[in-house]
Design an enzyme around this catalytic site. Structure first.
Site, PDB file in Angstrom:
ATOM      1  CG  ASP A  13      -2.100   0.930   1.081  1.00 24.68           C
ATOM      2  OD1 ASP A  13      -2.366   1.387  -0.045  1.00 24.68           O
ATOM      3  OD2 ASP A  13      -2.756   1.217   2.100  1.00 24.68           O
ATOM      4  CG  ASN A  61      -7.962  -1.737  -5.083  1.00 22.89           C
ATOM      5  OD1 ASN A  61      -7.094  -2.594  -4.884  1.00 22.89           O
ATOM      6  ND2 ASN A  61      -8.185  -0.774  -4.194  1.00 22.89           N
TER       7      ASN A  61
END
Ligand code: IPE
Ligand code: IPE
Ligand code: MG
Length: 234
Positions: A13, A61
């Site tokens: 991330d 996402n």
């Protein structure tokens, strides 16, 4: 000698923040993040890990801008093609976790071929979590179970070990260690079932800045953890 984890999962991330911090567009961060992924796969293989699961793209996402999603998918395609020689040299087997049916058809095909081309390699296994969500995996698992058993005739007979058979990769051991970068303290839907007793390691660094030494530090620190699985050791 401290214990080496057999299976490590990584929530990669912070690509977007890395780019923003430099006044660049988010996709630049994904490009740089791919380089980190390659370095970490190599380091994991050299460290003697058996399984490495990389969280590449979640079922959530898709909410992002279409051009960012398209860029990530193009990077995945590039990665799958470009690394084949490296997998061959290092006997690395590629696998997929997630819903292949929900991926663009060309990516699903590329992924299937990479898995097929490397299926006999007996070195480390790299599991690409792509269009992966822990809840989605469990729901798909329940559907498979019901399809096979023809309905919940005797729900009491379903045990944890039975249900495992319906996960995306039933033969994999649970992750021992889950690393997350960019300082966020949450699972974001990663390996919900499998990660029940995983140890967590959070790095403040954005994924593009994460190094082989950071990876090694996480592995070394894992060796100091006392895992009790709900029991009492002392
Ligand atoms: C991780 O970086 C890559 C993916 C989720 C695909 P992000 O893109 O989430 O970066 P941040 O969290 O916005 O910084
Ligand atoms: C988790 O990161 C997904 C991947 C790394 C592929 P996100 O950036 O999507 O997670 P949130 O939105 O911060 O929880
Ligand atoms: Mg993020």
């Amino acid at each position: 000698m401290s214990a080496i984890p057999a299976h490590v999962g990584i929530i990669m991330d912070g690509n977007g923040r890395w780019a923003r911090q430099r006044g660049q567009i988010r996709t630049q961060g994904h490009l740089e993040g791919l380089k980190t992924a390659k370095r970490v796969v190599k380091a994991a293989s050299e460290a003697g890990l058996s399984y490495l699961t990389l969280y590449v793209f979640s079922t959530e996402n898709w909410k992002r801008a279409a051009d960012e999603v398209a860029f990530i998918m193009a990077l995945v395609r590039q990665y799958l093609r470009g690394e084949l020689d490296f997998y061959r040299e290092n006997r690395i087997r590629i696998r997929h976790a997630g819903d292949a049916g929900g991926l663009p058809v060309d990516i699903a095909k590329e992924l299937r071929e990479a898995c097929e081309d490397t299926r006999d390699f007996t070195g480390m296994q790299v599991i690409l979590a792509l269009n992966y969500g822990g809840r989605d995996e469990i729901i798909r698992g329940i559907r498979k179970l019901l399809a096979e058993r023809g309905g919940p005739d005797s729900p009491g007979e379903i045990r944890e070990a039975d249900f495992r058979r319906y996960l995306d990769n039933p033969d994999l051991p649970d992750p021992d260690l889950i690393i997350r970068t960019a300082g966020e303290m949450r699972t974001s839907n990663f390996l919900l079932w499998e990660g029940a007793y995983a140890e967590y390691w959070v790095s403040e660094k954005f994924w593009p800045d994460f190094t082989e030494d950071d990876f090694k530090a996480a592995i070394a620190q894992f060796g100091q953890r006392e895992r009790r699985y709900g029991g009492a050791n002392s």
